[in-house]
Each structure stands twice: as C-alpha cells, then as structure tokens.
Scaffold this motif. Structure first.
Motif, short mmCIF file in Angstrom:
data_model
loop_
_atom_site.label_atom_id
_atom_site.label_comp_id
_atom_site.label_asym_id
_atom_site.label_seq_id
_atom_site.Cartn_x
_atom_site.Cartn_y
_atom_site.Cartn_z
N CYS A 1 37.55 -26.17 56.11
CA CYS A 1 38.04 -27.54 55.87
C CYS A 1 39.49 -27.70 56.34
O CYS A 1 39.86 -28.75 56.85
N TRP A 2 40.31 -26.65 56.20
CA TRP A 2 41.69 -26.73 56.69
C TRP A 2 41.70 -26.80 58.22
O TRP A 2 42.45 -27.57 58.81
N GLN A 3 40.87 -26.00 58.86
CA GLN A 3 40.79 -26.01 60.32
C GLN A 3 40.35 -27.38 60.83
O GLN A 3 40.89 -27.90 61.81
N SER A 4 39.40 -27.97 60.13
CA SER A 4 38.93 -29.31 60.50
C SER A 4 40.04 -30.33 60.30
O SER A 4 40.24 -31.21 61.13
N ALA A 5 40.77 -30.22 59.20
CA ALA A 5 41.88 -31.13 58.93
C ALA A 5 42.97 -30.99 60.00
O ALA A 5 43.57 -31.99 60.41
N ARG A 6 43.18 -29.79 60.45
CA ARG A 6 44.16 -29.56 61.51
C ARG A 6 43.76 -30.29 62.79
O ARG A 6 44.60 -30.88 63.48
N TYR B 1 36.92 -18.54 45.16
CA TYR B 1 35.63 -18.32 45.80
C TYR B 1 35.49 -19.44 46.81
O TYR B 1 35.56 -20.61 46.47
N ILE B 2 35.30 -19.09 48.04
CA ILE B 2 35.29 -20.06 49.12
C ILE B 2 33.89 -20.12 49.72
O ILE B 2 33.20 -19.12 49.79
N LEU B 3 33.49 -21.27 50.15
CA LEU B 3 32.20 -21.38 50.79
C LEU B 3 32.36 -21.67 52.26
O LEU B 3 33.38 -22.17 52.70
N SER B 4 31.35 -21.33 52.96
CA SER B 4 31.26 -21.70 54.36
C SER B 4 29.92 -22.38 54.54
O SER B 4 28.91 -21.90 54.03
N LEU B 5 29.93 -23.48 55.22
CA LEU B 5 28.69 -24.17 55.53
C LEU B 5 28.26 -23.76 56.92
O LEU B 5 29.10 -23.65 57.81
N PRO B 6 26.98 -23.56 57.11
CA PRO B 6 26.53 -23.33 58.49
C PRO B 6 26.94 -24.52 59.36
O PRO B 6 27.01 -25.64 58.89
N LYS B 7 27.21 -24.28 60.61
CA LYS B 7 27.73 -25.32 61.51
C LYS B 7 26.86 -26.55 61.54
O LYS B 7 27.35 -27.66 61.67
N ILE C 1 34.72 -28.43 47.03
CA ILE C 1 34.93 -28.91 45.67
C ILE C 1 33.68 -28.65 44.83
O ILE C 1 33.76 -28.14 43.70
N LYS C 2 32.53 -28.99 45.37
CA LYS C 2 31.27 -28.80 44.64
C LYS C 2 31.05 -27.33 44.32
O LYS C 2 30.65 -26.98 43.22
N TYR C 3 31.32 -26.48 45.27
CA TYR C 3 31.16 -25.05 45.05
C TYR C 3 32.08 -24.55 43.94
O TYR C 3 31.66 -23.81 43.05
N ARG D 1 35.88 -34.44 55.64
CA ARG D 1 35.56 -34.85 54.27
C ARG D 1 34.36 -34.08 53.73
O ARG D 1 34.37 -33.62 52.59
N LYS D 2 33.33 -33.94 54.54
CA LYS D 2 32.13 -33.20 54.11
C LYS D 2 32.47 -31.77 53.73
O LYS D 2 31.99 -31.26 52.71
N SER D 3 33.29 -31.12 54.53
CA SER D 3 33.63 -29.72 54.23
C SER D 3 34.50 -29.61 52.98
O SER D 3 34.36 -28.68 52.20
N ILE D 4 35.39 -30.58 52.76
CA ILE D 4 36.21 -30.58 51.54
C ILE D 4 35.34 -30.81 50.32
O ILE D 4 35.44 -30.09 49.31
#
Length: 151
Positions: A12-17, A142-148, A115-117, A108-111
């Motif tokens: 999400c930070w990379q996307s925000a960047r 605990y961080i999540l990663s979503l598949p692309k 949050i949900k996680y 927004r989706k990744s953020i």
C-alpha cells in the motif's frame, strides 16, 4: 514472499508513492499551475496517504497503525475529490485523469485490505480471508499481501 521489515516494503505504501509521483507530475502541467492553492492541496493530500502509512507502521500497537491507515484512506478520498474538480473544470485530458483514478483506487483497496487484516487479527481471527497471505513483521505488526490480481 519477502518479510516486511520496513514501511517501504508495504504494497500500500508503494502504491501510494506511485500516486504521489502521478499527482506531482500532473500538478506541474496546464491550468493547475496557475491555481497554487488547489495545486498545493492536491499534493498535500497525496503526500498524506504515503506519510500516514509510514507513520502508522512505526507505531507499536496495531490499533494505532489502523488509525493511521484510516487517515491514509481518507486522504485517498480527498485526492479523488480533487480529481473530480479537475475533471469538471476540464483542466486535463480524460485519459490522464483516468490513470490517476485507477492508481488511487488500487491504493485505497490495498489500504482497506490491510486495515481489515489488522482488525481481524485484533478480533482473534487467526487466518486472513481467502486471497490474502500473511507476513509477520518483528515485534508487533502482521502485514498482508494481496495477490496482484486483487490490486
């Protein structure tokens, strides 16, 4: 999957960047250059997304991290709102604005997924929803990663 140890590792930070880069490039063009207040607000809102993710990551408690993520996703809404103003004033060609809209929506989706996680972890849900993978960050996050395909 790589372990998330720094805020720079967060998707999400990379996307925000990426959003910040797009906003800065767009704000240096055309009519928006003449309207300094709008230009500055647009840039500040984009920076707020990225900076709140980073600041939240540095907090010790997941609840605080979630609060900063909520502020970040609210800043996403602010950027979207400004995009609609720019669109309504016909300051930029539609394809240029569409690119930023898509990038902002992905951010927004990744953020929201993060949050949900975090909320699920706080509520004792040990495994994330289907499509999520979890990564533990030393000490507290605990961080999540979503598949692309989900971003």
């Amino acid at each position: 999957m790589a372990k998330v140890e720094r805020f720079e590792d967060l998707r999400c930070w990379q996307s925000a960047r990426s959003v910040v880069r797009l906003v800065y490039r767009l704000s240096q063009k055309g009519e928006l250059r003449k309207y300094y207040d709008t230009q500055r607000q647009f840039r500040r809102a984009a920076l707020s997304i990225m900076n709140n993710i980073a600041e939240g990551f540095a907090r010790y408690h997941p609840k605080e991290f979630s609060q900063f993520l909520n502020v970040a996703q609210s800043s996403v809404a602010e950027v979207k709102s400004i995009l609609y103003v720019l669109e309504g004033l016909s300051y930029f060609p539609e394809p240029e604005l569409r690119q930023i809209h898509l990038s902002v929506d992905d951010t927004r989706k990744s953020i929201l997924a993060l949050i949900k996680y975090i909320q699920n972890r706080q509520n004792g849900v040990s495994e994330p929803s289907v499509g999520y993978t979890k990564q533990e960050v030393p000490n507290h996050h605990y961080i999540l990663s979503l598949p692309k395909k989900h971003l």
